[in-house]
Design an enzyme around this catalytic site. Structure first.
Site, short mmCIF file in Angstrom:
data_model
loop_
_atom_site.label_atom_id
_atom_site.label_comp_id
_atom_site.label_asym_id
_atom_site.label_seq_id
_atom_site.Cartn_x
_atom_site.Cartn_y
_atom_site.Cartn_z
N THR A 27 -23.60 4.61 -4.45
CA THR A 27 -24.50 4.61 -5.61
C THR A 27 -25.84 3.97 -5.25
O THR A 27 -26.91 4.54 -5.51
CB THR A 27 -23.85 3.81 -6.77
OG1 THR A 27 -22.60 4.41 -7.07
CG2 THR A 27 -24.73 3.80 -8.02
N GLY A 107 -4.96 14.38 1.62
CA GLY A 107 -4.90 15.42 0.59
C GLY A 107 -6.24 15.59 -0.11
O GLY A 107 -6.69 16.72 -0.38
N SER A 108 -6.91 14.47 -0.37
CA SER A 108 -8.18 14.51 -1.10
C SER A 108 -9.27 15.20 -0.28
O SER A 108 -10.06 15.99 -0.79
CB SER A 108 -8.63 13.10 -1.43
OG SER A 108 -7.58 12.40 -2.05
N ASP A 131 -3.34 4.06 4.72
CA ASP A 131 -2.47 4.55 5.80
C ASP A 131 -3.14 4.63 7.17
O ASP A 131 -2.46 4.74 8.19
CB ASP A 131 -1.92 5.94 5.45
CG ASP A 131 -0.99 5.92 4.25
OD1 ASP A 131 -0.58 4.82 3.83
OD2 ASP A 131 -0.69 7.01 3.72
N ARG A 166 19.20 -14.56 8.83
CA ARG A 166 19.45 -13.18 8.41
C ARG A 166 18.57 -12.18 9.16
O ARG A 166 17.51 -12.55 9.68
CB ARG A 166 19.15 -13.04 6.92
CG ARG A 166 20.24 -13.63 6.06
CD ARG A 166 19.85 -13.63 4.61
NE ARG A 166 21.00 -13.95 3.79
CZ ARG A 166 20.93 -14.41 2.55
NH1 ARG A 166 19.76 -14.60 1.98
NH2 ARG A 166 22.03 -14.65 1.87
N MET A 173 4.42 0.73 3.33
CA MET A 173 3.92 2.07 3.02
C MET A 173 3.48 2.81 4.28
O MET A 173 3.38 2.24 5.36
CB MET A 173 2.79 1.98 2.01
CG MET A 173 3.30 1.82 0.60
SD MET A 173 1.98 2.00 -0.60
CE MET A 173 2.93 2.22 -2.09
N ALA A 190 6.97 -9.74 14.15
CA ALA A 190 8.30 -9.18 13.84
C ALA A 190 9.00 -8.77 15.13
O ALA A 190 8.38 -8.64 16.19
CB ALA A 190 8.14 -7.97 12.93
N GLU A 191 10.32 -8.57 15.01
CA GLU A 191 11.10 -8.25 16.21
C GLU A 191 11.04 -6.77 16.55
O GLU A 191 11.25 -6.38 17.69
CB GLU A 191 12.56 -8.69 16.01
CG GLU A 191 12.82 -10.16 16.31
CD GLU A 191 12.03 -11.13 15.41
OE1 GLU A 191 11.83 -10.81 14.22
OE2 GLU A 191 11.60 -12.19 15.91
N LEU A 256 2.53 -3.41 -4.28
CA LEU A 256 1.69 -4.61 -4.14
C LEU A 256 0.80 -4.48 -2.91
O LEU A 256 -0.27 -5.08 -2.82
CB LEU A 256 2.52 -5.90 -4.11
CG LEU A 256 3.39 -6.26 -2.90
CD1 LEU A 256 2.57 -6.86 -1.77
CD2 LEU A 256 4.47 -7.22 -3.33
O1 F6P Z 1 -1.26 7.51 0.88
C1 F6P Z 1 -1.27 6.22 0.39
C2 F6P Z 1 0.12 5.80 -0.05
O2 F6P Z 1 0.04 4.45 -0.49
C3 F6P Z 1 1.21 5.98 0.98
O3 F6P Z 1 1.27 4.95 1.93
C4 F6P Z 1 2.43 6.03 0.11
O4 F6P Z 1 3.45 6.73 0.75
C5 F6P Z 1 1.95 6.76 -1.11
O5 F6P Z 1 0.55 6.57 -1.16
C6 F6P Z 1 2.57 6.32 -2.41
O6 F6P Z 1 2.06 7.11 -3.42
P1 F6P Z 1 2.25 6.83 -4.99
O7 F6P Z 1 1.37 5.69 -5.37
O8 F6P Z 1 1.83 8.10 -5.62
O9 F6P Z 1 3.68 6.50 -5.18
#
Ligand code: F6P
Length: 325
Positions: A27, A107-108, A131, A166, A173, A190-191, A256
């Site tokens: 903007t 996708g966008s 991602d 544990r 995600m 992490a392992e 989150l």
């Molecule tokens: O593409 C971003 C993302 O956060 C992915 O990591 C995840 O698989 C997906 O979107 C989750 O999508 P939604 O919020 O539609 O459940």
């Protein structure tokens, strides 16, 4: 070619921290260069429903630090149809929008590519996804913040994992991309990480167990990329069956990971890419994603950007494996 006077901005797909910083940058860079700006609400759905508002510099005040997107977002089914895109084009033209800047993921930007081709509309993309799976750019907006969020969560999980001795499977995600899993595993010490891109065909759980992690450590953390069939639950159930001696728990971090104030890295990235989008339009660029490579702004044709073959470097797999002995 029609002169560009008014630029429309929308955010689409999953929200990502830093999208607001990008909206602000686009903007302000646009207005600074004499363009008018219109904000389109709710992604492509909003374009189809005509949710378009004139933006001034004040509309984007005090948002650089906010997570989510002030423009809202959606995954539009209607925009996947020719009729939907036709409606979007008519509304865009009626609102006097000459060019579109789309902030979103795979996708966008695929949607922007088709729209640009069908209606000869100048479209510019900004990589906005946690991602980090867009080609031609080292980083996407939101990825750094999410990595930090995951790292902080795993640090906390480690406290309880250690106390109870544990094994925790932590699901993160990135349904088709393991960047978040691989790099958060390194950052959190992490392992192991179980990622969708593993090309060896080896059983990643078996590999983890066979390395005898439990012999030298009293707890373990395995980061797993989310997957409809092979997520953290799948691996935890298998491990419980195959090794009943282990005390296993699952933690699915969920949405989150997409929230929170963007990191400095994401704010700077979004600001540079946003300003880059306006420069690109002024240079006559069309149908490219603005990316960053080796700290330089680059223009990546949509067709290359959305190819789903960005790979997690094998070096990262080796680093995690070496450091988690
Ligand atoms: O593409 C971003 C993302 O956060 C992915 O990591 C995840 O698989 C997906 O979107 C989750 O999508 P939604 O919020 O539609 O459940």
């Amino acid at each position: 070619m029609r002169k560009i006077e008014t630029i429309g901005i929308l955010t689409s797909g999953g929200d990502a921290p830093g999208m607001n910083a990008a909206i602000r940058a686009i903007t302000r860079a646009a207005i600074a260069n004499g363009f008018r700006v219109k904000g389109i609400y709710r992604g492509y759905d909003g374009l189809i429903q005509n949710e378009i508002v004139e933006f001034s510099t004040e509309n984007v005040s005090n948002i650089i630090q906010r997570g989510g997107t002030i423009l809202k977002t959606a995954r539009s089914k209607e925009f996947e149809t020719v009729e939907g895109r036709q409606k979007a084009y008519e509304n865009m033209t009626a609102a006097g929008i000459d060019a579109l800047v789309v902030i979103g993921g795979n996708g966008s930007l695929s949607g922007a590519r088709i729209f640009a081709q069908e209606f000869d509309v100048p479209c510019i993309g900004l990589p906005g996804t946690i991602d980090n799976d867009l080609n031609g750019t080292d980083l996407t907006i939101g990825y750094d913040t999410t990595l930090n969020t995951i790292m902080e969560c795993v640090d906390k999980i480690r406290d309880t994992a250690t106390s109870h001795e544990r094994i925790f499977f932590v699901e993160v995600m990135g349904r088709d991309a393991g960047f978040l899993a691989q790099n958060s595993a390194i950052a959190a010490g992490a392992e192991a990480a179980i990622i969708p891109e593993d090309s060896t065909g080896a059983d990643q759980l078996e590999h983890f167990v066979s390395r005898g992690i439990r012999k030298s450590k009293n707890s373990s953390i395995v980061i797993v990329s989310e997957s409809p069939k092979c997520g953290a639950m799948y691996y935890a159930d298998r491990l419980k069956k195959e090794h009943p001696e282990f005390d296993v728990r699952v933690s699915i971090l969920g949405h989150l990971q997409r929230g929170g104030s963007p990191s400095a890295g994401d704010r700077i990235l979004a600001s540079r890419l946003g300003a880059g989008a306006i420069n690109a339009l002024m240079e006559g660029q069309r149908n490219v994603m603005i990316g960053i490579r080796n700290d330089e702004i680059v223009y990546v044709p949509f067709t290359s950007a959305v190819k789903s073959n960005k790979v997690v470097k094998h070096e990262l797999v080796d680093v995690l494996s070496t450091l988690s002995i």
